[in-house]
Design a protein around this motif. Structure first.
Motif, PDB file in Angstrom:
ATOM      1  N   ALA A   1      -8.879  -3.679   6.658  1.00  0.00           N
ATOM      2  CA  ALA A   1      -8.860  -2.454   5.565  1.00  0.00           C
ATOM      3  C   ALA A   1      -9.748  -2.967   4.627  1.00  0.00           C
ATOM      4  N   VAL A   2     -10.368  -2.152   3.901  1.00  0.00           N
ATOM      5  CA  VAL A   2     -11.149  -2.529   2.603  1.00  0.00           C
ATOM      6  C   VAL A   2     -11.044  -1.263   1.529  1.00  0.00           C
ATOM      7  N   GLN A   3     -11.270  -1.580   0.198  1.00  0.00           N
ATOM      8  CA  GLN A   3     -11.146  -0.889  -0.642  1.00  0.00           C
ATOM      9  C   GLN A   3     -12.072  -1.200  -1.903  1.00  0.00           C
ATOM     10  N   GLN A   4     -12.699  -0.253  -2.429  1.00  0.00           N
ATOM     11  CA  GLN A   4     -13.806  -0.517  -3.342  1.00  0.00           C
ATOM     12  C   GLN A   4     -13.357  -0.962  -4.591  1.00  0.00           C
ATOM     13  N   VAL A   5     -13.790  -1.895  -5.058  1.00  0.00           N
ATOM     14  CA  VAL A   5     -13.441  -2.847  -6.495  1.00  0.00           C
ATOM     15  C   VAL A   5     -14.527  -2.856  -7.177  1.00  0.00           C
ATOM     16  N   PRO A   6     -14.462  -2.962  -8.592  1.00  0.00           N
ATOM     17  CA  PRO A   6     -15.508  -2.969  -9.594  1.00  0.00           C
ATOM     18  C   PRO A   6     -16.415  -4.087  -9.044  1.00  0.00           C
ATOM     19  N   LEU A   7     -17.817  -3.981  -9.217  1.00  0.00           N
ATOM     20  CA  LEU A   7     -18.819  -4.895  -8.897  1.00  0.00           C
ATOM     21  C   LEU A   7     -18.522  -6.254  -9.456  1.00  0.00           C
ATOM     22  N   GLU A   8     -18.166  -6.239 -10.615  1.00  0.00           N
ATOM     23  CA  GLU A   8     -17.657  -7.670 -11.478  1.00  0.00           C
ATOM     24  C   GLU A   8     -16.589  -8.413 -10.988  1.00  0.00           C
ATOM     25  N   ASP A   9     -15.694  -7.725 -10.067  1.00  0.00           N
ATOM     26  CA  ASP A   9     -14.524  -8.521  -9.537  1.00  0.00           C
ATOM     27  C   ASP A   9     -14.895  -8.948  -8.265  1.00  0.00           C
ATOM     28  N   THR A  10     -16.097  -8.702  -7.532  1.00  0.00           N
ATOM     29  CA  THR A  10     -16.164  -8.959  -6.086  1.00  0.00           C
ATOM     30  C   THR A  10     -15.848 -10.594  -5.850  1.00  0.00           C
TER      31      THR A  10
ATOM     32  N   ALA B   1     -14.882  -1.963   9.384  1.00  0.00           N
ATOM     33  CA  ALA B   1     -14.137  -2.025   8.121  1.00  0.00           C
ATOM     34  C   ALA B   1     -13.677  -0.782   7.768  1.00  0.00           C
ATOM     35  N   TYR B   2     -12.504  -0.124   7.203  1.00  0.00           N
ATOM     36  CA  TYR B   2     -11.913   1.025   7.111  1.00  0.00           C
ATOM     37  C   TYR B   2     -11.549   1.075   5.720  1.00  0.00           C
ATOM     38  N   GLU B   3     -12.146   2.005   4.955  1.00  0.00           N
ATOM     39  CA  GLU B   3     -11.452   2.466   3.968  1.00  0.00           C
ATOM     40  C   GLU B   3     -10.510   3.388   3.744  1.00  0.00           C
ATOM     41  N   PHE B   4      -9.225   2.804   3.703  1.00  0.00           N
ATOM     42  CA  PHE B   4      -8.039   3.545   3.843  1.00  0.00           C
ATOM     43  C   PHE B   4      -7.715   4.486   2.656  1.00  0.00           C
ATOM     44  N   THR B   5      -6.808   5.297   2.852  1.00  0.00           N
ATOM     45  CA  THR B   5      -6.316   6.369   1.908  1.00  0.00           C
ATOM     46  C   THR B   5      -4.980   5.597   1.088  1.00  0.00           C
ATOM     47  N   GLY B   6      -4.807   5.678   0.013  1.00  0.00           N
ATOM     48  CA  GLY B   6      -3.698   4.868  -0.697  1.00  0.00           C
ATOM     49  C   GLY B   6      -3.792   4.082  -1.843  1.00  0.00           C
TER      50      GLY B   6
ATOM     51  N   VAL C   1       1.033  -1.159  -0.014  1.00  0.00           N
ATOM     52  CA  VAL C   1       0.168   0.023   0.053  1.00  0.00           C
ATOM     53  C   VAL C   1       0.895   1.191   0.135  1.00  0.00           C
ATOM     54  N   ASP C   2       0.644   1.987  -1.023  1.00  0.00           N
ATOM     55  CA  ASP C   2       1.633   3.315  -1.051  1.00  0.00           C
ATOM     56  C   ASP C   2       0.531   4.396  -0.515  1.00  0.00           C
ATOM     57  N   ALA C   3       1.063   4.809   0.390  1.00  0.00           N
ATOM     58  CA  ALA C   3       0.135   5.943   1.043  1.00  0.00           C
ATOM     59  C   ALA C   3       1.103   6.782   1.906  1.00  0.00           C
ATOM     60  N   GLU C   4       0.583   8.212   1.941  1.00  0.00           N
ATOM     61  CA  GLU C   4       1.218   9.249   2.661  1.00  0.00           C
ATOM     62  C   GLU C   4       1.445   8.867   4.055  1.00  0.00           C
ATOM     63  N   VAL C   5       0.216   8.646   4.533  1.00  0.00           N
ATOM     64  CA  VAL C   5       0.146   8.211   6.085  1.00  0.00           C
ATOM     65  C   VAL C   5       0.117   6.733   6.003  1.00  0.00           C
ATOM     66  N   PRO C   6       1.040   5.746   6.544  1.00  0.00           N
ATOM     67  CA  PRO C   6       1.000   4.270   6.436  1.00  0.00           C
ATOM     68  C   PRO C   6      -0.530   3.695   6.806  1.00  0.00           C
ATOM     69  N   CYS C   7      -0.705   2.708   5.937  1.00  0.00           N
ATOM     70  CA  CYS C   7      -1.955   2.225   6.027  1.00  0.00           C
ATOM     71  C   CYS C   7      -2.186   1.671   7.463  1.00  0.00           C
ATOM     72  N   VAL C   8      -1.212   0.620   8.149  1.00  0.00           N
ATOM     73  CA  VAL C   8      -1.470   0.345   9.305  1.00  0.00           C
ATOM     74  C   VAL C   8      -1.590   1.343  10.270  1.00  0.00           C
TER      75      VAL C   8
END
Ligand code: UTP
Length: 289
Positions: A157-166, A244-249, A134-141
């Motif tokens: 940690a969660v991130q949004q993915v395209p529905l067809e990839d769930t 669940a947390y939608e992180f920035t990065g 995870v490349d993020a300004e503030v470390p994801c952890v």
């Protein structure tokens, strides 16, 4: 309860990357000039964690060696006056204190976490997958620890993915309780297409309360005959709650060939020596197609 330990499971076989991973652990594959595991450890250190519990297996000793002193190499670099390289090599071995725990058989991510119980015992801990960058300004952890400190229950940690990839991920259904923070109502491992409207996919970062161990003890082998961490998390959710947390990065699955290439391009473009010339190269390459 402060998070002081990070469990980093690296005992998987890395079959998606064969034959490269026949002898070399996939966590030692290089992204630009560092093995992927070093990016992971730097994120952990940047999150104020110094103790790393590596879950290893046979053939993975190069990972432990990478974070240890290398007497011969250091003596050689010192004698040749290569002091910059010496500093770099020494720095790696001072980053963390490593405890290794052996997973004798790759029985799944849940099992990999379970074998760390005698070392972690009764404190909250981070789980950071050895091939998820995870490349993020503030470390994801670090971002996740802040959420844990606020809500005092385990966080994935969660991130949004395209529905067809769930169908390729563990998916979380929940109610947003703060910006980017969801109280988890349902966890579904690799849902068949059309069975969920949520596109929040779990990625390889967790802050777990120690009660997860009791849940793992009660988790039966699931998909692929493996002890799935997602199944144990569902027990934990019912018994205590889960966020669940939608992180920035930007996240890269470096255990997958395409994700690995994307990570390489991403970090190469930011490299202090290579970024400029690499960008020019890519521009020329694109215009030549
Ligand atoms: P992956 O499923 O991505 O790793 O597990 P893998 O099994 O090595 O990869 P493929 O699918 O065969 O290519 C995520 C992380 O969990 C660890 C892996 O090392 C990886 O870092 N893991 C997985 C374990 O430590 N033990 C296991 O039994 C399974």
């Amino acid at each position: 309860m402060r998070v002081k330990k990070a469990v980093v499971p690296v005992a998987g076989l890395g079959t998606r990357f064969l034959p490269a991973t026949k002898v070399i652990p996939k966590e030692m594959l290089t992204v630009v000039d560092r093995p992927t595991i070093q990016y992971i450890v730097e994120e952990v250190v940047g999150s104020d964690i110094k103790e790393v519990v590596l879950v290893t297996a046979s053939g993975k000793s190069a990972i432990e060696d990478h974070f240890d002193y290398s007497f011969e190499l250091e003596t050689f670099l010192s004698q040749k006056g290569k002091l910059d390289l010496l500093k770099e090599v020494r720095h790696i071995s001072t980053l963390i204190d490593v405890v290794s725990v052996r997973q004798k058989e790759p029985l799944g991510l849940g099992h990999a976490v379970l074998v760390t119980e005698p070392v972690v015992v009764d404190e909250p801990f981070a789980v950071v997958l050895g091939d998820d960058l995870v490349d993020a300004e503030v470390p994801c952890v670090y971002q996740m620890i802040k959420v844990f400190e606020q809500f005092r229950e385990s966080v994935v940690a969660v991130q949004q993915v395209p529905l067809e990839d769930t169908h390729r991920y563990g998916i979380v259904e929940g109610r947003e309780v703060a910006p980017g923070v969801y109280e988890v109502k349902r966890l579904i491992e690799k849902p068949p297409p059309g069975t969920t409207t949520s596109n929040l996919a779990i990625i390889g970062r967790y802050i777990l309360r120690p009660e997860i161990y009791g849940c793992l003890h009660r988790t039966l082998p699931g998909v692929g005959g493996e002890i799935q961490l997602t199944d144990a998390l569902d027990i934990l959710r019912k018994e205590r709650g889960l966020y669940a947390y939608e992180f920035t990065g930007k996240r890269f699955d470096a255990g997958d060939k395409f994700g690995y290439l994307q990570a390489t391009v991403n970090y190469a473009l930011q490299h202090p020596d290579l970024g400029g010339i690499f960008k020019e190269y890519l521009k020329k390459l694109v215009s030549s197609f």
